[in-house]
Design a protein around this motif. Structure first.
Motif, short mmCIF file in Angstrom:
data_model
loop_
_atom_site.label_atom_id
_atom_site.label_comp_id
_atom_site.label_asym_id
_atom_site.label_seq_id
_atom_site.Cartn_x
_atom_site.Cartn_y
_atom_site.Cartn_z
N ILE A 1 1.91 2.97 -19.85
CA ILE A 1 1.37 2.02 -18.87
C ILE A 1 0.04 1.45 -19.34
O ILE A 1 -0.21 0.25 -19.23
N GLY B 1 2.95 7.80 -7.86
CA GLY B 1 1.74 7.90 -8.67
C GLY B 1 1.69 9.12 -9.57
O GLY B 1 1.03 9.11 -10.61
N SER C 1 -1.37 -10.98 -15.98
CA SER C 1 -1.93 -9.87 -15.24
C SER C 1 -0.85 -8.84 -14.92
O SER C 1 0.20 -9.19 -14.38
N PRO C 2 -1.11 -7.58 -15.24
CA PRO C 2 -0.14 -6.53 -14.96
C PRO C 2 -0.25 -6.05 -13.51
O PRO C 2 -1.33 -5.72 -13.04
N MET C 3 0.87 -6.02 -12.82
CA MET C 3 0.91 -5.47 -11.48
C MET C 3 1.75 -4.21 -11.54
O MET C 3 2.82 -4.19 -12.14
N LEU C 4 1.22 -3.15 -10.92
CA LEU C 4 1.90 -1.86 -10.98
C LEU C 4 2.84 -1.74 -9.79
O LEU C 4 2.46 -2.05 -8.66
N TYR C 5 4.04 -1.31 -10.04
CA TYR C 5 4.93 -1.06 -8.89
C TYR C 5 5.68 0.25 -9.09
O TYR C 5 6.39 0.44 -10.08
N PHE C 6 5.50 1.14 -8.13
CA PHE C 6 6.21 2.42 -8.18
C PHE C 6 7.48 2.27 -7.36
O PHE C 6 7.43 1.99 -6.16
N ALA C 7 8.60 2.42 -8.01
CA ALA C 7 9.87 2.18 -7.35
C ALA C 7 10.54 3.47 -6.95
O ALA C 7 10.76 4.35 -7.78
N ILE D 1 2.03 -13.22 -13.60
CA ILE D 1 2.04 -11.78 -13.29
C ILE D 1 3.23 -11.14 -13.99
O ILE D 1 4.32 -11.69 -13.98
N GLY E 1 -0.08 -2.43 -20.14
CA GLY E 1 -0.99 -3.21 -19.30
C GLY E 1 -2.01 -3.96 -20.13
O GLY E 1 -2.29 -5.14 -19.91
N LYS F 1 9.80 -7.08 -4.54
CA LYS F 1 8.50 -7.20 -5.17
C LYS F 1 8.49 -8.34 -6.18
O LYS F 1 7.58 -9.17 -6.20
#
Lengths: 333, 333
Positions: free
Chosen positions: B83, B71, B96-102, B62, B87, B111
DNA sequence: CTGAAAGCGCTTACAG
DNA sequence: CTGAAAGCGCTTACAG
């Protein structure tokens, strides 16, 4: 890496007691132990391993956002906005969004299985493989803008037909009688087709049939456009099935020397942020993308909470936004 | 769910032999077994469990895409494009790309640890917490547009200063001597500041100092704009630190009755797809977003392949794109 | 070329 | 309220 075992050892309890605290089953643990354990967790910066959890509990806390196409689709504001909103909401639910760009059907099932995903939201058209995707994956699957005849599908869509109707009525009301439609005719998604159907139905009803030349592809050629807008009975108004296309069209008309809206009117579909900023600002059929994303995520978590929740097809409304790109024509001309 | 064990049982071999085939260590398995096992895998639709792999091998496959904000940032074409490209490239590498909004620093480390992520790419400004993020996470971390004074950081950025210089030189060359800058002055990222610095340096050099009123915030008020562009010594050209702002500004000037570029010229920064479609099309300083994404992902996988790879700071070039939004002023006025 | 054993870090299910 | 045992599905490391 700090593990449950480390915390348990330091606290002098079993891993189960720590596990209960980590998972908030506080009623099952003595207050003294809760305090002690929470302090140690904090101090050591313990974070549960999601892969271990996923392996033992059969829930991964991953939601896949499956988008048809490749990374380029994020160049379209609609997709970008949907993915942003959906991803953000997934995160707020305590889950993690994984992005997957699907080119072929095979990969989807593999991805969902490999990661033991808890659910998935689909962007784009998967109609051909819908049944296979559904039968291969017994997890909540939410589709968007799906016009498949299959009924057992949870989908959130738009009243595309009505959008087309509204666009046509508005242009007719403004005195335009010779109209044209822009949108890829080879589009496999039902979306464009429905918008065209709605649009055409009103035209026909009013006695103005759309000829084949008046249904233009995504990117019409300049000469074709010129021909269409000239002559004795020129097209005076366009309905573009996406704002993006409307903006391109505006540019093309400008290059041909036609002024918008004085010589040619344009109405779009989507209401992108840009659409209100450009000059002339774009009259358009608005869809509420944030609401659409929210509805999809709500639906997803409702199905995760209750595996027996019935399939639902939610159709969101659209709205006419009047701005500057459509002119009034004198009543009889 | 089909497991290694199931395949092994059906093939009459141990799980290790199946595991070797699955992982492509074909030289260690007899041809007969390879054939037999591959057939069964195919037939049963076996997909390895990533959580099991992650747990036993300490590599999750990941990659986290960590974006500052929520978002909504995907409403900005720059972020969306980055992105999407990042991605897509991650996926092409088999990850696999995992999106994380910080929103806050804490969450990031959690995370990355929870998912045992193999690497991360950061979008946005994390300068304040850069050191903590780096010391807490011993995995490849790639930053973008980072102006931190810390040297041990792998970053891909832009020659923002040069972009500002080019914009100023171009406007001066076109005969404009009273210029203004648009871009959030409170911006915490160095990006906007560098663009302004480059811009201002050229102005100063040419003997035209930018006054405080000529450095405008993100969304200047209409009255402020009007004042600026009127009077005896009006501003005749703007440098907007992002195309998005340039387009908004264009709209505002239009509302005030100023024509672009006849009355006011505008040069932007980014070269978004829309920028070439609007009327007038936007003269701008172009950055190559696809190249930026590609560079970041390359850097990431180079560091994954070689944990000892040195920190690198790659600065991409920018380019002037001349279009219609800047006019020539008569030589002396 | 093949496989038995141990272990990754959790949770489930049970017993007390 | 607490914990010992088994197991999730793989890989690592070793022995043959």
């Amino acid at each position: 890496m700090v593990t449950l075992k480390d915390i348990a050892a330091e606290a002098g309890v079993s891993v189960m007691t720590v596990s209960r605290v980590v998972n908030g089953q506080l009623s099952k643990v003595s207050d003294a132990n809760i305090q002690k354990i929470q302090k140690i967790i904090e101090k050591r910066g313990y974070v549960p391993s999601q892969s271990a959890r996923s392996l033992s509990s059969r829930s991964s806390k991953i939601i896949a956002i499956v988008a048809q196409g490749d990374g380029d689709i994020l160049e379209y504001p609609y997709n970008a906005s949907m993915i942003g909103q959906i991803g953000s909401l997934i995160q707020k639910h305590g889950y993690s969004p994984m992005l997957y760009f699907a080119s072929e059907y095979q990969g989807i099932t593999k991805k969902l299985h490999a990661w033991n995903v808890d659910g998935a939201i689909f962007l784009g058209t998967f109609d051909e493989n819908l049944e296979k995707i559904q039968s291969d994956n017994k997890i909540p699957l939410i589709f968007t803008d799906c016009y498949s005849p299959i009924r057992q599908i949870t989908n959130v869509g738009l009243d595309d037909f009505k959008g087309g109707v509204m666009a046509a009525r508005y242009l007719l009301k403004k005195g335009h009688t010779n109209l044209a439609f822009v949108g890829s005719s080879t589009d496999i998604s039902g979306v464009v087709r429905q918008r065209l159907k709605g649009f055409a139905s009103v035209c026909t009803e009013a006695g103005y049939r759309l000829s084949a030349e008046q249904v233009l592809p995504d990117a019409p050629t300049l000469p074709a456009l010129k021909t269409l807008c000239s002559g004795s009975h020129p097209v005076t108004a366009f309905f573009a099935s996406a704002d993006r296309l409307a903006i391109t069209l505006m540019r093309q008309l400008h290059e041909l020397g036609f002024r918008v809206p004085q010589d040619c009117s344009i109405i779009g579909f989507d209401d992108l942020p840009t659409s209100s900023y450009i000059t002339p600002s774009l009259t358009t059929i608005r869809q509420d993308i944030h609401l659409k994303a929210e509805t999809a995520v709500d639906l997803l978590f409702r199905h995760i909470a209750n595996a027996k929740a019935p399939a639902e097809n939610i159709i969101l409304d659209v709205q006419l936004i009047e701005r500057e790109s459509v002119s009034s024509l004198p009543p009889d001309r």
